[in-house]
Enzyme design. Structure first.
Site, PDB file in Angstrom:
ATOM      1  N   ASP A  82      44.878  39.136  39.442  1.00 56.08           N
ATOM      2  CA  ASP A  82      43.869  39.867  38.668  1.00 56.08           C
ATOM      3  C   ASP A  82      44.428  41.236  38.264  1.00 56.08           C
ATOM      4  O   ASP A  82      45.012  41.943  39.085  1.00 56.08           O
ATOM      5  CB  ASP A  82      42.593  40.043  39.501  1.00 56.08           C
ATOM      6  CG  ASP A  82      41.962  38.697  39.861  1.00 56.08           C
ATOM      7  OD1 ASP A  82      42.139  37.738  39.099  1.00 56.08           O
ATOM      8  OD2 ASP A  82      41.291  38.630  40.905  1.00 56.08           O
ATOM      9  N   ARG A 127      32.734  37.742  42.847  1.00 56.29           N
ATOM     10  CA  ARG A 127      34.039  38.396  42.930  1.00 56.29           C
ATOM     11  C   ARG A 127      33.925  39.898  42.740  1.00 56.29           C
ATOM     12  O   ARG A 127      33.142  40.363  41.912  1.00 56.29           O
ATOM     13  CB  ARG A 127      34.974  37.854  41.854  1.00 56.29           C
ATOM     14  CG  ARG A 127      36.421  38.341  42.052  1.00 56.29           C
ATOM     15  CD  ARG A 127      37.273  38.108  40.846  1.00 56.29           C
ATOM     16  NE  ARG A 127      36.936  39.025  39.788  1.00 56.29           N
ATOM     17  CZ  ARG A 127      37.472  39.002  38.567  1.00 56.29           C
ATOM     18  NH1 ARG A 127      38.347  38.077  38.255  1.00 56.29           N
ATOM     19  NH2 ARG A 127      37.112  39.880  37.647  1.00 56.29           N
TER      20      ARG A 127
HETATM   21 FE   LIG Z   1      41.526  35.638  39.137  1.00 55.01          FE
END
Ligand SMILES: [Fe+2]
Length: 293
Positions: A105, A276
């Site tokens: 990410d 998340r």
């Molecule tokens: Fe991801």
């Protein structure tokens, strides 16, 4: 191996991941417990907790002990009404899964994000695992010949390499469009070392993903594309991985510098709902550095 007094740590595989037990993430923990979780994260690149019934606010409160959190933006994902830092990732019949690619990410950002924390709110009955890759193991697994060729290279990292692809078309439509455009405009292509020394462990890791790494500087276009294909295949070797089967309440906490992840898209049209959030900076190591000065 060790030295933990607040938590129990069991390796998930030889090269990647560990399970942590003996803590309830809904409750505030001793400072020593956060420190030990951080230590385990640094050693194993990703750590897992089972049976943690954390609401978005509790998940954010836990994560804040490791550093400041990013406020979520409505683009591909919804945002929790309770905690603005928590993205609600919903895949169902109308929203087929499309994160089935290896990535870390925030790799396309000028200052990559430290860590992510993902909770299974509603895992599918079958499938929907996440594969984690240790980029430390991936680096160590290259031949000395390739290591010598790559260790000083700089590469380009580009949000549009992935998000300009046909698979991501729905991020440019409807409500998601404005957020995606803003993220693109804020993140022009950047350069990072391809094989950085990890800021905490000092170990080399192969900072590469098929999704966001573009040209490798100092190589020509065809060499770069061939290296990209080779490294994509290399990072997908099972030897460097752990494949997590989610259960409701499983939490994964991963280091975005030293690991990749891949959400296996084999459950559609079943539903998978995940929460998340992103920890921007490593506050525990930063505090240690200040203390050591
Ligand atoms: Fe991801």
């Amino acid at each position: 191996m060790q030295d933990y007094t607040h938590i129990t740590v069991e390796r998930a595989s030889r090269n990647c991941g560990a399970f942590i037990s003996g803590v309830d993430l809904k409750q505030p923990l001793d400072a020593g417990a956060y420190r030990e979780i951080h230590t385990a994260l640094m050693r194993h690149q990703v750590v897992f907790f089972r049976d943690q019934d954390v609401a978005p606010l509790e998940q954010a409160a836990f994560a804040r002990n490791f550093g400041p959190l990013r406020k979520a933006r409505r683009s591909a994902f919804q945002i929790s009404g309770d905690a603005p830092e928590v993205s609600v990732i919903v895949n169902d019949r109308e929203h087929p899964p499309y994160i089935d690619h290896y990535h870390a990410d925030g790799m396309f950002r000028k200052k990559p994000e430290f860590a992510s924390l993902l909770k299974a709110e509603q895992p599918p009955e079958m499938g929907g695992d996440t594969i984690f890759v240790s980029l430390t193991a991936a680096w160590n697994g290259l031949s000395d010949t390739l290591k010598a060729a790559l260790e000083d290279k700089i590469a380009v990292y580009d949000f549009m390499r992935l998000h300009g692809s046909p698979e991501k078309a729905r991020n440019w439509e409807g409500e998601a469009r404005a957020g995606t455009m803003k993220t693109r405009d804020e993140n022009p292509p950047v350069r990072h070392p391809l094989v950085p020394k990890h800021p905490v462990t000092g170990e080399r890791c192969l900072y590469f993903s098929e999704s966001f790494t573009g040209a490798i500087l100092g190589t020509n276009k065809y060499e770069s594309e061939s290296l990209h294909a080779m490294l994509t295949r290399h990072c997908a070797k099972p030897e460097f991985q752990y494949r997590l089967q989610w259960r409701k309440g499983t939490v994964a906490f991963w280091d975005n510098i030293a690991s990749l992840h891949y959400a296996v898209a084999d459950y559609w049209p079943d539903t998978r709902i995940m929460h998340r959030l992103t920890v921007l900076e490593d506050a525990i190591s930063a505090a240690d550095s200040v203390a050591a000065e």
